[in-house]
Design an enzyme around this catalytic site. Structure first.
Site, PDB file in Angstrom:
ATOM      1  N   CYS A 197       0.839  -1.208   0.000  1.00 38.54           N
ATOM      2  CA  CYS A 197       0.000   0.000   0.000  1.00 38.54           C
ATOM      3  C   CYS A 197       0.869   1.252   0.000  1.00 38.54           C
ATOM      4  O   CYS A 197       1.342   1.702   1.047  1.00 38.54           O
ATOM      5  CB  CYS A 197      -0.933  -0.015   1.201  1.00 38.54           C
ATOM      6  SG  CYS A 197      -1.952   1.467   1.290  1.00 38.54           S
ATOM      7  N   CYS A 221      -0.430   4.078   2.124  1.00 34.05           N
ATOM      8  CA  CYS A 221      -0.257   3.917   3.575  1.00 34.05           C
ATOM      9  C   CYS A 221       1.200   4.142   3.976  1.00 34.05           C
ATOM     10  O   CYS A 221       1.476   4.731   5.011  1.00 34.05           O
ATOM     11  CB  CYS A 221      -0.639   2.504   4.032  1.00 34.05           C
ATOM     12  SG  CYS A 221      -2.104   1.842   3.279  1.00 34.05           S
ATOM     13  N   ASP A 222       2.125   3.630   3.190  1.00 37.39           N
ATOM     14  CA  ASP A 222       3.510   3.542   3.648  1.00 37.39           C
ATOM     15  C   ASP A 222       4.513   4.385   2.867  1.00 37.39           C
ATOM     16  O   ASP A 222       5.674   4.474   3.268  1.00 37.39           O
ATOM     17  CB  ASP A 222       3.959   2.065   3.607  1.00 37.39           C
ATOM     18  CG  ASP A 222       3.071   1.207   4.489  1.00 37.39           C
ATOM     19  OD1 ASP A 222       2.680   1.690   5.569  1.00 37.39           O
ATOM     20  OD2 ASP A 222       2.750   0.072   4.103  1.00 37.39           O
TER      21      ASP A 222
END
Ligand code: NDP
Length: 314
Positions: free
Chosen positions: A140, A143-144
């Site tokens: 992701c 997300c990261d």
């Protein structure tokens, strides 16, 4: 059995399909209950701009859209439960009661069930991918990606997800290497064009991952050119996987008919599964379109189908 403890409609999953089913079911006075699942809000909570959902001329952030959908479902009385479904025991009888067990062993009984469990990211299956999960490996970018600000990263995949995530990473990272295993991308033309025109993304066609290398975290990736058989090592601290998704339907195995991949088979032009009173919507049953708007549309279909089914017993 106490009749009051039997719901009319239980929705499993909280993506666009689940919330749309909830909005329709609650507005039809079915008093639905929803079990959110592992990733409340579904895949769109891990995306940034959604530009193709009708009604948002300027686009909307995925997580914001999901919160709006949740509020809309709650406004009409949907009861939303955090948690996951551990097992199901679907009735095979028309008019039968379905049993759903959550991860804290609460048992829910319902006359109808709408499955909207979506799909999850696929991984390459390398040992090193598991080893460095959370230590440089991610599925992701949204997300990261932030953790790799100013650094070099590798991303694998040739579809729209990979294109979108590569572009996202290019805004944060120093350099993005996109590994595409074929000689062309599967992504839509517009997305592929954006990737090719992005000076921070270097697309390596015909390249596959051999191993992710690191100490405590990832420091490089060993890749193979499958045309020349030449191996190279790319220095990178992040390794992103964007190679598609698998439907989240394992808990229904043996009860609900699926295709070989696990997508639930619905009767044409409906959300009906092989079991009476069990309906499927969204990515759990859609291997073709997989869009938020098509998921929402199929969630609406499932709620209407559930309502029609229930009205037969009134
Ligand atoms: P796709 O299935 O479309 O693409 C998966 C990609 O990963 C393919 O290029 C595939 O390669 C590659 N791949 C699969 N397995 C491996 C492997 N083991 N090693 C290396 N590469 C691998 O998945 P997406 O998640 O990209 O997209 C799913 C759907 O969602 C699509 O319909 C897409 O259009 C849509 N989508 C739309 C977006 C938007 O409109 N903004 C954003 C994201 C997704 P190969 O081509 O060789 O099979």
């Amino acid at each position: 059995m106490n009749k009051e403890n039997i719901y009319n409609c239980l929705i499993i999953g909280s993506g666009p399909a689940g919330y749309t089913a909830a909005i329709y079911a609650s507005r039809a006075n079915l008093n639905p209950i929803m079990i959110e699942g592992l990733e409340p809000g579904g895949q769109l909570t891990t995306t940034t701009d959604v530009e193709n959902f009708p009604g948002y001329p300027e686009g909307i952030m995925g997580p914001e859209m999901m919160l709006d959908l949740k509020k809309q479902a709650e406004r009409f009385g949907t009861k939303i439960i955090s948690g996951m479904v551990k097992s199901v025991d679907f009735s095979k009888e028309k008019g039968g009661i379905h049993k759903i067990v959550s991860n804290n062993d609460t048992v829910y009984l319902s006359k109808t069930v709408i499955i909207s469990t979506g799909a999850s990211a696929k991984y390459l299956g390398l040992e090193s991918e598991k080893k460095y999960m959370g230590f440089g490996v991610s599925a992701c970018a949204v997300c990261d990606g932030f953790f790799f600000k100013g650094e070099d990263v590798v991303i694998v995949g040739g579809g729209d997800s990979a294109a979108e995530e590569a572009i996202y990473l290019s805004k944060l990272c120093n350099k993005v290497y996109l590994l595409v295993r074929k000689d062309k991308m599967r992504a839509s033309k517009i997305m592929a064009k954006r990737v090719m025109e992005n000076s921070k993304i270097e697309t390596l066609f015909n390249h596959e991952t051999i191993e992710i290398l690191g100490n405590e975290s990832v420091h490089s990736v060993k890749v193979l050119n499958n045309k020349t058989n030449k191996e190279i090592t790319i220095k990178a601290s992040g390794f992103f996987v964007a190679i598609g998704h698998k439907p989240n339907t394992d808990i229904f195995k043996g009860q609900i008919n699926t295709d070989d991949v696990g997508y639930i088979i619905t009767k044409p032009d409906s959300s009906l599964t092989n079991l009476p009173g069990v309906f499927a919507s969204g990515d759990a049953q859609d291997s073709i379109y997989r869009q938020a708007v098509t998921a929402a549309g199929s969630g609406c279909m499932a709620a209407l189908d559930a309502e029609r089914y229930l009205s037969e017993f009134e």
